[in-house]
Each structure stands twice: as C-alpha cells, then as structure tokens.
Design a protein around this motif. Structure first.
Motif, PDB file in Angstrom:
ATOM      1  N   ILE A 217      18.961  29.330  39.772  1.00  0.00           N
ATOM      2  CA  ILE A 217      17.875  29.038  38.836  1.00  0.00           C
ATOM      3  C   ILE A 217      17.094  30.320  38.524  1.00  0.00           C
ATOM      4  N   VAL A 218      16.911  30.574  37.241  1.00  0.00           N
ATOM      5  CA  VAL A 218      16.077  31.705  36.827  1.00  0.00           C
ATOM      6  C   VAL A 218      14.790  31.230  36.155  1.00  0.00           C
ATOM      7  N   LYS A 219      14.722  29.948  35.803  1.00  0.00           N
ATOM      8  CA  LYS A 219      13.497  29.415  35.203  1.00  0.00           C
ATOM      9  C   LYS A 219      13.343  27.962  35.604  1.00  0.00           C
ATOM     10  N   ASN A 220      12.290  27.663  36.329  1.00  0.00           N
ATOM     11  CA  ASN A 220      12.005  26.302  36.760  1.00  0.00           C
ATOM     12  C   ASN A 220      11.087  25.607  35.764  1.00  0.00           C
ATOM     13  N   PRO A 221      11.159  24.280  35.665  1.00  0.00           N
ATOM     14  CA  PRO A 221      10.169  23.563  34.847  1.00  0.00           C
ATOM     15  C   PRO A 221       8.786  23.737  35.457  1.00  0.00           C
ATOM     16  N   VAL A 222       7.750  23.698  34.607  1.00  0.00           N
ATOM     17  CA  VAL A 222       6.377  23.936  35.071  1.00  0.00           C
ATOM     18  C   VAL A 222       5.572  22.647  34.994  1.00  0.00           C
ATOM     19  N   ASP A 223       4.548  22.573  35.854  1.00  0.00           N
ATOM     20  CA  ASP A 223       3.651  21.414  35.858  1.00  0.00           C
ATOM     21  C   ASP A 223       2.934  21.300  34.514  1.00  0.00           C
ATOM     22  N   LYS A 224       2.758  20.060  34.052  1.00  0.00           N
ATOM     23  CA  LYS A 224       2.046  19.827  32.790  1.00  0.00           C
ATOM     24  C   LYS A 224       1.206  18.564  32.889  1.00  0.00           C
ATOM     25  N   VAL A 225       0.154  18.538  32.072  1.00  0.00           N
ATOM     26  CA  VAL A 225      -0.721  17.366  31.975  1.00  0.00           C
ATOM     27  C   VAL A 225      -0.727  16.919  30.520  1.00  0.00           C
ATOM     28  N   ARG A 226      -0.495  15.633  30.294  1.00  0.00           N
ATOM     29  CA  ARG A 226      -0.502  15.078  28.942  1.00  0.00           C
ATOM     30  C   ARG A 226      -1.248  13.738  28.952  1.00  0.00           C
ATOM     31  N   ARG A 227      -1.649  13.313  27.757  1.00  0.00           N
ATOM     32  CA  ARG A 227      -2.319  12.026  27.598  1.00  0.00           C
ATOM     33  C   ARG A 227      -1.310  10.991  27.099  1.00  0.00           C
ATOM     34  N   ILE A 228      -1.629   9.736  27.319  1.00  0.00           N
ATOM     35  CA  ILE A 228      -0.755   8.640  26.867  1.00  0.00           C
ATOM     36  C   ILE A 228      -0.520   8.782  25.357  1.00  0.00           C
ATOM     37  N   GLY A 229       0.748   8.665  24.965  1.00  0.00           N
ATOM     38  CA  GLY A 229       1.097   8.749  23.554  1.00  0.00           C
ATOM     39  C   GLY A 229       1.520  10.133  23.108  1.00  0.00           C
TER      40      GLY A 229
END
Length: 1077
Positions: free
Chosen positions: A211-223
C-alpha cells in the motif's frame, strides 16, 4: 581555507527552497553585514554560488562566516511537456519516442529559455508473433540503475536475455528506465551494461503489492456523498481491488468500485470502518482502515463546549481556591469536521476542517505581588486545519560503542534524500501522504551494515527523535571458491551457534553471470537475539504480508548480512545454492520448528519476504551426529540481508502514556515520545529460551498515548515477557518505581491485575541500575475477569479499543524528571502538536509554519545557583504593547571548576512579525535573577547594537536588565543565539546547543561558562556576622572605587562558598554509571 556556500550543496540540503535558475545572489555575514561592505575579497556566481578564500585576504585576516540568499523569478517560463509520440520502431525492435514543450518568456533570448525544448527516449515496438520470451503488453517495468556508491548510472544499456540478446532501453540521467511489455514473473532476465563497468545480470522480480496510499478518515452529513481512495504498487501492478465495510466485503456489482469507492446519499448505517484489499499474481495486501462518520444535517460536528485542560502556574502563583498550582484553561478536542464539501468528489478534501478554539477570554490570575494574564478557551468550532509539516530527526551511531556514522547516506527506496552530519545527526522531512516511512542508512566507508528502519512519526505534525543503531560489519575472512566453506552464525560465549552457512564449491559468480574462481573475501554479520544489546539494531519492524493481505509480525531467531567480494575487494560477488543449517536445539518452542522460514528484506517497503522453507537435514554432519539440524536453501543476489523467522499470531497490545512530570495529570501528557518494546522469549520453566529477545517495536505517543504490539499467550499468562522503555527528543524518560513499595495508583494499573503482570522497574533489585525501563509479563486479559477488561493489555482484535481508551483506563506510565525549568505562555500552545496553534496577537510562536527560537546566555558570579526569569511583553506593536507573551524560568548551572560561577541559557520571545504578518513587534524582555543580585556588565556589542537600533529600553533597576529584543539574528559575539526551523523543538534544541557551546555554528551538551556571554550579574549572600559593604563604606575614611567594591564582594563570596562538585549537563539526558565486570 575559507567560506564556501556552494549552490549544489545548498540544493542538496534545502531541495525545493532554491529555484532552478535564480536571477540574483546576495551574501551577508551572520552579523548581517552585506558582503560588499566587509572589505573582504569575495566571489559570487549564479551557477556555482558564493565563496571567500583566506589566502586572498590581507595578512592575518580570515574570511567571515557568510549566509546567502537567492532571488527567484515569479511565474512559469515553460509550457507542460506534450505526450510521448508513438514508438518509431517495428515489432520487437528498438525505436525512439519524443515529446515537446515551449518557452513562455517574452523573448526566446531570455536566460530561462536555454533549456531543452525536446526530449527523447528509447522504446520497443509492439510484440511480435513467434517471440522467444514471454511478453505482457499491459505491464510497464520501471527500474533504477546505480553505481556501487549509490550514484545514478546514466546511459546504461538494458538488454533482455533470451535466445538472442535484445536491446530494450537506456537509463536516463537519473539512472531510471521504463520498459513496456516485460513480464515480472521472476523468469525474464535483464543484462545491464555500461562502459568501463562490469555487466550486471538481474531477474525481473515478481513482487507482492504494498500500500502506498491508505483511505483517510472523513466526516459527512446524511444525504451527502463521499469518495474513499486506496492505491497499491507491485510487480505486476495490482489488477484487483476489493472494499470492505466493518469487515464485510462490499458487492462490486452494486458499488462499481475499483481503487476508489464512491458512496452517495449517505445514511447513518454507512458509518464505520472501510479498508481496501489489492491483489496481483504474487499476492494481496490490505490497507489501513479509515473511519467514516455520518452525522445528522443539523448536528454540530464539533462540540462547542471545551474539555478541561489544566496548566501548571509559576511557583509563586499558588491558587487557594483549588489548593494547587494548576489552572483550567480548557481545550477543544482534536476532531475532524464535516466542513465545506468540494464541488466534485476528491480523495482528500482540498480544505480539511478541524475542531478548534473559536472564542477565547482573558482571565487574570492572582500571584504573589502581581497578576498573571491567561487566555482560556470558552467555545469550540470548526475551521480550516492548520497546515503541518512532519519531521523525523535523530542520530545514527554504532550499536557497540556509540561511534557516530559520519556523513552517511539516507535513502527512501532508491532515492538519496539526506545525509548524516559529523556527529551522526540527521533530519528528514516526511513527504506528504506518507503512510510508512522506510529509511535506509548507508555508511559510505562500509564499516557498518546497511540498515533499513521503519520509523514511526507524528502524523499530526512536529518532530520525532530516533536513535538509529547500526551493526559493525564483521572483519572479512578469506575463502577458496573451489572448496566447501562454512561460516557460523552466532558467537555467544559459552553457547553454540544458532546456525551455520554452507557454501558449496564453485558457487560464486560475477555480476555479469560468469563463474568466479579464486579467493573470496566474505564478511557475514549476524545479529544474535540471545544478546539483549542487539535488539535496538534490529532491521525494519519485523512484519510481513500474508496471503490474505494482512500485515502480521515475525518472531526472529537471528538476522544476517552478507558481503562477498573478489580478493582485491573491488567487485561484489553473487552466490547460488547457499545452505543454512539451523540447530534445532536453539528453537525451544516446538511448533516453531515446523513454521521456520528464510526471509529477505525488501528495502523499499521495509517488509520481509519469504525466500524458502526449512526441512530436516538428511546429510551426515561430522562431530554433531547427536544433534538435529534443519536446512534451508537460498541464493544471494541483489538482496544481502536475511532472517530466520517464524510467523507469530499470538498478539496483544500494550497501552502506554508519557507525562511531563510524576503528577500524571491528563493535561501533562506528552506527544511525540518514542515508546519501544522488546519482546522476550517465554519465561524460565516454559518450553522456550529465557535469554533471547524475539521482536523489537516502537510507536510514537499521540494525544491518547500509544499502543504497542507484543506477543502473548492465552493458555499461559507468564509465557511471554517484555521490556518497555521511552525517550523524548533523545532524553530517556523515567518509569514508575516498583520498589520499595509498589503503588498501583502511580503505575496506572489496578490490583490484582498488576501482580499478574509482574511489573518490575529495571532498578527493582539493584538501585544502581538506570530507572528508564520496566519489564512485565504480557498476560493476555481474560474475558471472564472484570478487572482485566479495561487495559493495559488488549487482545489483538481490540486495537481500536486500545487506541481510543479513556484516560481513566489502565495504562503504563513514563514521565520526564522535572528539571529546573518552567515555561508559561499566555496563549496556550503544545509544541508537540502544531494543530493546537491559535491565531492570536499574544501567541509566543506567531507563525505555525516557521518557528524562531531565541536564547540569551547569562552568567552569575556568586556561590549559589540562581533561578532567572525572562518576562516577555509586547514592546512596539499597538495591539500587544504592555501585554504579556509568556514567562521562562531557568536555574543556572554550576561551573565544574569554578565554584563561584554559574551560567544559564535563557529563552526569550524573538522580535518579529506577529501572526497577521502586518508589522513587527520588538519584544520587551526583562531578565530578572531571583535573590539579591545586581547587574555587573552587559555585552558591549549587544549594548552598541541596542543603542543603534532605537527605541532603547530604560534600565533603572540595577537588579535586572530590560531590552527591546533585537530583530536581527545576532550571534555568539553578542551573547544571543537565534535559530529558525519548521519545528519548534528542533529550533530550540539547536539554539540551546549553540548557547551552551558559546558559538554560532557549534553545539555542546556541556555548559561553557565564560564564552559568548550577554549579561553578567553578581549575586552575593554575605555572612550575618560580617560587616556589610554599606557599613564598611560609611566607616571608611574615604569612599572606595567601584572596582574595590566588586573585589570585596568576590572576597566575601569566596570566603563563605562551600565547595561542591556538580555534574555539568544540559537539561536533557541524566547519566547514571553502573559497575561492569
């Protein structure tokens, strides 16, 4: 022979800070005098840099110390390169591809238009039918060719070895090449030729993906919608990506994903952890999990109420209301926010939003005789995250005697990125989006084994200090290539070798594939796990990727590095059909005998890759017929580091926190401390070797401590043990004592679990031993025992629970021994966490991307060590004038040879721009020694500078000194030491080292008391029975001169001073000496 500021050296050390074609060069001395005003003969060139030669100066004069800067043009002068043209060759033949660009300057006679407008490269025509070697049309092989010293090998010719040798390509100026169509199956062979160098033969490797790039934490709202991205590399390139949500495979026919996963119209059920799995023909690998938080459309993603956060007040600010020296200033949690969503989905949000302080209020704290202002957080909110820079720094030294690795090369993959200094020190900026920092340290003199380390770093920004220990190479022995040769692995006194290398006759061959005959110089260096002192020199982090793509740990039984050269030591040799005979008596865990494998280290990924299995040795072994051996076969080509390892699945995690003091307050937790854990073999009485270590791991503490992997056994709580130690900025931290009385509240683990873990600090039996480590039995927690479900040991499947454990959960503790130093900032800031920086005019550090540290050297004539304070206020800026920036209290250090002299390096707030970068402020600095002292002298050059740069501060108080801090970076001649860096800890460390040394470019850990002084105070305490100076003056028939007064003061101080030796040291490592045999 002078001062040289070579442009090529500046480019190497400062990389992108100097443009490719500067238009002007300017030089000044370190005292800020332009070169043309010094009267010295100097030279400057935009192509070569700046230089000054001592032999060209007047007799008796030498070159001054100069600094240079370059003027770079604004704007772009070239268009982007066009795409490569089609290959001009027919099938199977070599042709040329070209690409073009144009100069955008107004005139093509401009200096910036002198570069190439066309580039070319060799290529191969499309695959022909009837080829005699396998071709893969969709695969592109990328490679690098380098010389023996690591320099790039330009214009090296690359051939494919088949029935007829085929020219494929030629390496570029950086040694790189690109070949389409060659299959990475381990069967295709490349021949690489370069004029005046030996021909090299290498197979095209087949590598598992990583792996050279991991997914990153994210915050989203419903919809809302979100995209998660993953990237892996390997040979061949990964052909398949799978995505998992909370461990469950997502249906690719529904989500239509590849390396990117798009989720639209989000709902609460889609929150959780996501990771990807990439696969090629050689294997699979899994990414780290990213957390997706989904919140309601009207829910605040940042709690507006600050958390409690206590700071320590100065010693004269005791608070009766709380009966302590602590005050709650509040803190906002370091969470990411939903923020503003970009138009279009991005793998990484262009503007990341973080929870931080949105409102602060000033509070006045009552102290002894004064009020102390402080700003407290009263409201939190979301704003754009502070930009951060990540750094690792440290020292590279010999594992046996601490000898520095001078001017060694540091690589990431095949790219040399830095060098070690004269004392082995190094500093490396971690590239953005780095997930796993793999550095290889190479000694230019080849006295030490090339060492690859996976270094943990602080992803929130800041610097982490690592001490890199390299094994010294064994002296070479001479072998005869036509005979069978054996080399033992392991040389513990009184014990048999762990294994033995057997090299059959006619095994060595040259780099071009030809058989070598003659004498061979062989250096085989073995890292023996039975020797505890070798644990910190272990290569990499002892992990591998299994068939499912999971990264799992290995348990080592020894590592060995091999170098074979011809008799003149000018050519490296390869070896085939080498056998490793492993003594089964050295493997005390029965199941490990069936699982033992040979591994080699991939220096690009830092991961160990399987080379082969061990099988029972069927051959007759003279002198040892009664012993059982296992044999493994290997071939020595480009990889020279091997390992005798067993995959070990019995894992746990250990929770550790570091603190600023032994009060162990949550607000005094330290980030950036390196915690190391040495896994020991099972205890005596269990079927294993009690003397050996099996694994070495390190982690960096964050805001919630650190979780370190450790071996554990579910059936036997005492099966595995571990030693744990910690350091911060190169200083060893102290562990909580275990004797004469074990205090569970101090250790941080309740009873009876603490007794089960058998906690012992290293000085438990012998108080002369250092107090900087402890040992435990890694007893895996029992699910049925309530007292063991809340740390400090967590089962391997509960890593997330360990990482998110509340402060009140059980954990082990280290702390920094309190020194005679105190720092206070009106606007709170954690130097280990750049994200805690707040936009405020009273911030000590006004620029979060560039930190400037200033120190003043103060000398005390007197028999006692004295506390000295710097009181720092706004001096000339209309927004801060008269307002406090902060306080620094430090105790002087006694001179070892002069008992009536002590010195201190005292930090003060540098003058300069405030956070809005609109105008400068000259900080009003008051230097106040505690006790009865008077100002004896001020550095004449400093005084002259302050007079010539008004306004001049008023100094009516003889017992202190006040100045408007200089704007210029003055040097040791003024007693002022200034350093600017992208990390505050590094800036302070360098400036402090120079101050101790009393020079502008050196460093020292020993205070040099009479060099580079800014201020001198006289602090004399007279004896009660002795006549005071005032009385003696009144009774004298004539008034004495001031010099006579000072002479009598010194006589008094010498008469009453008690001689005592004080170990002179800087305020970092404490040294304890223990007796040795």
């Amino acid at each position: 022979n002078g001062d040289h500021e070579r442009l090529d050296a500046i480019r190497f050390y400062f990389r992108d800070k100097v443009c490719k074609r500067p238009t002007r060069i300017e030089a000044r001395t370190t005292d800020w005098v332009p070169a043309q005003n010094t009267g010295q003969v100097v030279h400057a060139s935009l192509q070569e840099g700046f230089w000054c030669l001592n032999k060209e100066q007047p007799a008796g004069k030498t070159c001054l110390n100069y600094a240079v800067r370059f003027l770079c043009p604004i704007g772009k002068f070239w268009s982007p390169w066009s795409k490569w043209s089609a290959c001009s060759a027919e099938c199977g033949k070599t042709g040329v591809q070209t690409r073009l660009r144009t100069c955008l300057a107004e005139s093509h006679l401009d200096l910036h238009c002198n570069e190439a407008t066309e580039e070319g490269r060799l290529c191969i025509g499309h695959a022909c039918s009837g080829c005699d070697s396998c071709m893969c049309e969709d695969h592109v092989l990328h490679g690098m060719v380098s010389l023996a010293d690591g320099a790039p090998a330009a214009e090296a010719t690359v051939y494919l070895q088949s029935a007829n040798l085929k020219l494929l390509t030629e390496s570029d100026s950086n040694g790189g090449f690109r070949i389409p169509g060659v299959c990475p199956d381990g069967k295709n062979i490349l021949k690489i030729k370069k004029a005046r160098y030996a021909t090299v033969t290498v197979p095209v490797p087949e590598n598992k993906p990583y792996i050279v790039k991991n997914p990153v934490d994210k915050v989203r709202r419903i919809g809302q919608s979100v995209i998660l991205c993953c990237k892996a590399a390997g040979n061949p390139a990964p052909a398949q990506y799978l995505w998992y949500h909370n461990g469950t495979l997502l249906d690719s026919s529904v989500y239509k994903y590849n390396s990117k996963l798009v989720l639209r119209n989000l709902n609460i059920d889609q929150a959780g952890e996501y990771f990807c799995k990439a696969s090629n023909d050689a294997g699979s690998v899994k990414s780290q999990a990213a957390k997706l938080s989904v919140i309601a459309s009207d829910e605040a993603s940042c709690d507006p109420r600050p958390e409690s956060h206590f700071i320590r007040l100065p010693h004269d600010c005791f608070q009766n209301a709380t009966n302590s020296l602590y005050y709650d200033i509040g803190k906002c949690p370091a969470n990411i926010c939903a923020g503003k969503i970009d138009q279009g989905l991005q793998c990484k949000d262009r503007a990341a939003y973080c929870c931080g302080v949105s409102k602060m209020e000033i509070r006045e704290i009552s102290c002894s005789g004064y009020t102390l202002p402080t700003k407290v957080a009263v409201e939190c909110g979301c704003s754009v995250c502070t930009e951060i820079k990540m750094t690792v720094r440290g020292r590279a030294i010999a594992a046996d005697n601490g000898e520095p690795i001078r001017f060694g090369h540091i690589y990431i993959g095949n790219n040399r990125i830095s060098m070690t200094g004269y004392k082995g020190t190094f500093s490396v900026h971690v590239p953005a989006d780095t997930e796993r920092l793999v550095l290889t340290f190479v000694d230019r003199l080849q006295k030490f084994v090339n060492t690859t380390k996976v270094l943990p770093f602080n992803k929130k920004g800041g610097a982490v200090f690592h001490e890199i220990k390299l094994l010294r190479k064994k002296a070479p022995v001479t072998l005869e290539s036509s005979e069978t040769n054996t080399i033992p692995l392991g040389d513990m006194e009184g014990d048999d070798p762990i294994a033995e290398l057997e090299i059959p006759p006619n095994t060595f061959y040259r780099q071009n594939g030809e058989l070598y005959t003659g004498k061979v110089k062989a250096s085989v260096t073995f890292l023996d796990p039975r020797n505890m002192s070798t644990a910190t020199a272990a290569q990499s982090d002892l992990n591998y990727i299994n068939e499912e793509g999971d990264m799992l740990p290995l348990h080592t039984y020894g590592m060995f590095s091999m170098d074979f050269t011809d008799e003149t030591a000018t050519e490296f040799l390869n070896a085939g059909k080498v056998r490793v005979h492993l003594d089964s008596a050295q493997v005390r865990i029965p199941e490990h005998l069936q699982q033992m494998k040979l591994w080699s280290l991939n220096p690009e990924t830092g991961l160990w890759e399987e080379e082969g299995d061990f099988k029972p040795d069927q051959s007759t072994r003279r002198k040892r017929e009664e012993r059982i051996f296992l044999v493994g076969n290997m071939e020595i080509r480009e990889r020279r580091l091997f390992n005798l390892d067993v995959p070990e699945s019995r894992r746990c995690y250990v929770k550790v926190r570091a603190y600023r003091s032994e009060r162990f307050l949550p607000s005094e937790q330290v980030e950036g401390a390196v915690i190391s854990l040495i896994n020991m073999e099972p205890a005596s009485g269990y079927s294993s070797n009690p003397r050996a270590w099996g694994r070495f791991d390190s982690a960096v503490t964050g805001p919630n401590g650190a979780c370190l992997p450790a071996f554990c056994d579910e059936q036997r709580p005492d099966a595995y043990s571990a030693y744990i130690l910690a350091s911060l900025e190169g200083e060893e931290l102290e562990a909580v004592p275990s004797s004469p009385r074990l205090n569970p509240n101090a250790v941080g683990v309740p009873q009876p679990y603490l007794n089960k873990l058998n906690y012992r600090r290293t000085d438990h039996v012998d108080p002369r031993i250092k107090k900087t480590a402890f040992s435990i039995t890694v007893a895996k927690p029992s699910p049925s025992t309530a007292g063991e479900s809340n740390g400090p040991i967590y089962a391997s499947e509960n890593l997330r629970e360990c990482e998110q454990a509340h402060y009140s959960a059980a954990h082990f503790r280290f702390y920094r021994v309190e020194r005679d130093r105190y720092d206070y900032n009106t606007v709170p800031f954690n130097e280990n966490d750049p994200m805690s920086w707040t936009e405020d005019y009273q911030a000590w550090w006004p620029n979060p991307m560039e930190y400037r540290a200033c120190y003043m050297k103060v000398k005390i004539n007197g028999p006692q060590e004295v506390n000295i304070r710097s009181h720092n206020m706004g001096g000339t800026h209309p927004y801060t004038v008269g307002k406090l920036y902060g306080i620094r209290d430090v105790r002087t250090i006694r001179d070892m040879e002069q008992s009536s002299l002590s010195t201190v390096c005292l930090e003060f707030k540098c003058s300069g721009m405030l956070y809005d970068q609109a105008r400068v402020d000259r900080t009003l600095v008051r230097i106040i020694p505690q006790g009865k002292c008077y100002r004896e002298s001020v550095n004449s050059m400093l005084q002259e500078y302050l007079v010539n740069h008004p306004p001049l501060a008023v100094n009516n108080e003889s017992g202190e000194y006040t100045m408007l801090a200089p704007l210029d970076p003055l040097g040791h001649n003024y007693g002022i030491y200034t350093v600017t860096d992208q990390n505050p800890s590094i800036a302070k460390e360098i400036a402090l080292g120079r101050c101790f040394d009393g020079t502008s470019d050196g460093t020292s850990r020993v205070m040099k008391s009479n060099i580079g002084i800014a201020l001198t105070f006289n602090c004399v305490e007279r004896e009660v029975a002795q006549q005071s100076l005032f009385q003696s003056l009144q009774n004298s028939p004539r008034r004495r001169e001031r010099t006579g007064i000072r002479r009598q003061q010194r006589d008094i101080s010498f008469g009453q001073a008690k001689m005592r030796r004080v170990t002179q040291r800087r305020s970092s490592p404490r040294v304890q000496c223990t007796p040795t045999d």
